[in-house]
Design a protein around this motif. Sequence first.
Motif, PDB file in Angstrom:
ATOM      1  N   MET A  18       0.427  -1.136   0.299  1.00  0.00           N
ATOM      2  CA  MET A  18      -0.337  -0.565  -0.147  1.00  0.00           C
ATOM      3  C   MET A  18       1.019   1.003   0.050  1.00  0.00           C
ATOM      4  O   MET A  18       0.854   2.021  -0.740  1.00  0.00           O
ATOM      5  CB  MET A  18      -1.145  -0.249   1.111  1.00  0.00           C
ATOM      6  CG  MET A  18      -1.852  -1.113   1.289  1.00  0.00           C
ATOM      7  SD  MET A  18      -2.789  -1.562   3.186  1.00  0.00           S
ATOM      8  CE  MET A  18      -3.632  -0.340   3.277  1.00  0.00           C
ATOM      9  N   THR A  54     -10.111 -10.990  -1.375  1.00  0.00           N
ATOM     10  CA  THR A  54     -10.254  -9.192  -2.310  1.00  0.00           C
ATOM     11  C   THR A  54      -9.982  -8.310  -1.069  1.00  0.00           C
ATOM     12  O   THR A  54     -10.324  -7.357  -1.819  1.00  0.00           O
ATOM     13  CB  THR A  54     -11.878  -9.279  -2.172  1.00  0.00           C
ATOM     14  OG1 THR A  54     -12.526  -9.273  -1.133  1.00  0.00           O
ATOM     15  CG2 THR A  54     -12.697  -9.836  -3.390  1.00  0.00           C
ATOM     16  N   GLN A  56      -6.532  -7.693  -0.665  1.00  0.00           N
ATOM     17  CA  GLN A  56      -5.909  -6.679  -1.008  1.00  0.00           C
ATOM     18  C   GLN A  56      -6.283  -5.984  -2.275  1.00  0.00           C
ATOM     19  O   GLN A  56      -5.801  -4.462  -2.403  1.00  0.00           O
ATOM     20  CB  GLN A  56      -5.146  -7.229  -1.887  1.00  0.00           C
ATOM     21  CG  GLN A  56      -3.647  -7.216  -2.252  1.00  0.00           C
ATOM     22  CD  GLN A  56      -2.003  -7.380  -2.533  1.00  0.00           C
ATOM     23  OE1 GLN A  56      -2.475  -8.911  -3.130  1.00  0.00           O
ATOM     24  NE2 GLN A  56      -1.063  -6.817  -3.528  1.00  0.00           N
ATOM     25  N   ALA A  57      -6.798  -6.856  -3.258  1.00  0.00           N
ATOM     26  CA  ALA A  57      -7.727  -5.370  -3.993  1.00  0.00           C
ATOM     27  C   ALA A  57      -8.476  -4.297  -3.366  1.00  0.00           C
ATOM     28  O   ALA A  57      -8.108  -2.971  -4.049  1.00  0.00           O
ATOM     29  CB  ALA A  57      -8.845  -5.738  -5.454  1.00  0.00           C
ATOM     30  N   PHE A  58      -9.220  -4.439  -2.126  1.00  0.00           N
ATOM     31  CA  PHE A  58     -10.315  -3.021  -1.919  1.00  0.00           C
ATOM     32  C   PHE A  58      -9.037  -2.344  -0.917  1.00  0.00           C
ATOM     33  O   PHE A  58      -9.155  -1.167  -1.107  1.00  0.00           O
ATOM     34  CB  PHE A  58     -10.280  -4.194  -0.578  1.00  0.00           C
ATOM     35  CG  PHE A  58     -11.071  -3.225   0.459  1.00  0.00           C
ATOM     36  CD1 PHE A  58     -12.694  -2.958  -0.104  1.00  0.00           C
ATOM     37  CD2 PHE A  58     -11.029  -3.119   1.632  1.00  0.00           C
ATOM     38  CE1 PHE A  58     -13.218  -1.581   1.190  1.00  0.00           C
ATOM     39  CE2 PHE A  58     -10.943  -2.160   2.571  1.00  0.00           C
ATOM     40  CZ  PHE A  58     -12.814  -1.706   2.490  1.00  0.00           C
ATOM     41  N   LEU A  60      -6.080  -1.808  -1.418  1.00  0.00           N
ATOM     42  CA  LEU A  60      -5.027  -1.273  -3.161  1.00  0.00           C
ATOM     43  C   LEU A  60      -5.673   0.085  -3.164  1.00  0.00           C
ATOM     44  O   LEU A  60      -5.789   1.342  -3.736  1.00  0.00           O
ATOM     45  CB  LEU A  60      -4.409  -2.267  -3.804  1.00  0.00           C
ATOM     46  CG  LEU A  60      -2.810  -2.624  -3.214  1.00  0.00           C
ATOM     47  CD1 LEU A  60      -2.679  -3.644  -4.221  1.00  0.00           C
ATOM     48  CD2 LEU A  60      -2.412  -1.948  -2.723  1.00  0.00           C
ATOM     49  N   THR A  61      -7.060  -0.362  -3.697  1.00  0.00           N
ATOM     50  CA  THR A  61      -8.230   0.286  -4.511  1.00  0.00           C
ATOM     51  C   THR A  61      -8.652   1.579  -3.383  1.00  0.00           C
ATOM     52  O   THR A  61      -8.820   3.012  -4.118  1.00  0.00           O
ATOM     53  CB  THR A  61      -9.856  -0.141  -4.624  1.00  0.00           C
ATOM     54  OG1 THR A  61      -9.042  -0.833  -5.344  1.00  0.00           O
ATOM     55  CG2 THR A  61     -10.600   0.792  -5.356  1.00  0.00           C
ATOM     56  N   ASN A  62      -8.975   1.724  -2.360  1.00  0.00           N
ATOM     57  CA  ASN A  62      -8.753   2.030  -1.050  1.00  0.00           C
ATOM     58  C   ASN A  62      -7.668   3.452  -0.815  1.00  0.00           C
ATOM     59  O   ASN A  62      -7.455   4.529  -0.850  1.00  0.00           O
ATOM     60  CB  ASN A  62      -8.917   2.235   0.205  1.00  0.00           C
ATOM     61  CG  ASN A  62     -10.177   1.808   0.525  1.00  0.00           C
ATOM     62  OD1 ASN A  62     -11.291   2.434   0.793  1.00  0.00           O
ATOM     63  ND2 ASN A  62     -10.697   0.776   0.956  1.00  0.00           N
ATOM     64  N   ARG A  64      -5.131   4.179  -3.656  1.00  0.00           N
ATOM     65  CA  ARG A  64      -5.750   4.303  -4.921  1.00  0.00           C
ATOM     66  C   ARG A  64      -6.712   5.259  -4.377  1.00  0.00           C
ATOM     67  O   ARG A  64      -6.039   6.858  -5.530  1.00  0.00           O
ATOM     68  CB  ARG A  64      -6.054   3.879  -5.863  1.00  0.00           C
ATOM     69  CG  ARG A  64      -5.799   4.536  -7.440  1.00  0.00           C
ATOM     70  CD  ARG A  64      -6.133   3.419  -8.652  1.00  0.00           C
ATOM     71  NE  ARG A  64      -7.932   3.546  -8.085  1.00  0.00           N
ATOM     72  CZ  ARG A  64      -9.354   3.367  -9.022  1.00  0.00           C
ATOM     73  NH1 ARG A  64      -8.747   2.200  -9.650  1.00  0.00           N
ATOM     74  NH2 ARG A  64      -9.885   2.887  -8.109  1.00  0.00           N
ATOM     75  N   ASN A  65      -8.053   5.395  -4.480  1.00  0.00           N
ATOM     76  CA  ASN A  65      -8.157   6.159  -4.139  1.00  0.00           C
ATOM     77  C   ASN A  65      -8.172   7.573  -3.823  1.00  0.00           C
ATOM     78  O   ASN A  65      -8.796   8.960  -4.025  1.00  0.00           O
ATOM     79  CB  ASN A  65     -10.350   6.123  -3.950  1.00  0.00           C
ATOM     80  CG  ASN A  65     -11.085   5.128  -5.299  1.00  0.00           C
ATOM     81  OD1 ASN A  65     -10.442   4.904  -6.126  1.00  0.00           O
ATOM     82  ND2 ASN A  65     -11.652   4.209  -4.603  1.00  0.00           N
ATOM     83  N   ARG A  66      -7.860   7.348  -2.279  1.00  0.00           N
ATOM     84  CA  ARG A  66      -7.566   8.245  -1.375  1.00  0.00           C
ATOM     85  C   ARG A  66      -6.209   9.007  -2.331  1.00  0.00           C
ATOM     86  O   ARG A  66      -5.850  10.699  -1.647  1.00  0.00           O
ATOM     87  CB  ARG A  66      -6.879   8.339   0.253  1.00  0.00           C
ATOM     88  CG  ARG A  66      -8.210   7.606   0.610  1.00  0.00           C
ATOM     89  CD  ARG A  66      -7.770   7.565   2.427  1.00  0.00           C
ATOM     90  NE  ARG A  66      -8.689   6.369   2.763  1.00  0.00           N
ATOM     91  CZ  ARG A  66      -9.967   6.874   3.822  1.00  0.00           C
ATOM     92  NH1 ARG A  66      -9.440   8.567   4.215  1.00  0.00           N
ATOM     93  NH2 ARG A  66     -11.210   6.494   4.161  1.00  0.00           N
TER      94      ARG A  66
END
Length: 166
Positions: A18, A54, A56-58, A60-62, A64-66
């Motif tokens: 992350m 899911t 790790q994807a959750f 990393l997506t958080n 990325r969005n932040r």
Amino acid sequence: MIDKREFETVFRRHYNGMFRLAMRMLGDDAESKDVVSDVFAHLLHSSTDLRAETLQAFLLTNVRNRCINLLVHRQKEQQMQKAVVVEMITPEQTAEQEQLQMLHHYIDSQLPKLSQQILRLRYQQGLKYREIADVLQVSEVTVHNHLSQSLKQLKDHFKSLGYGIK
């Protein structure tokens, strides 16, 4: 809510990935750590149902969005800085000097003391949110909120006077 042991396991397993993602996007060590910490703080206090397949994807997506939100905020802040730059003015720039005096007068007379202090620390001294929060002994969220509200209020005021501030 996630229990402490499970949280520690998730933290140890996913923190480095992350952090690397945040560093690639932001290029700033402290901001990257803040983003990752925010994601973990949200995870710790949320009731999100996490699945191992899911997770790790959750996470990393958080991150990325932040990071995207932070980059957008940075861009808006830079635009506002250009509109509210406080710098030395030469005598032949009387129209700009008058505008700057109007800006200072508005800040001094219409904004709360805390907002005035935050604006000056940010734009005259160039301090970051965390540094301002430390100096004024308030949270970074308070700094962000006061800056956002003050800049919007300044923009609206000067727009109503016919100045084309974007």
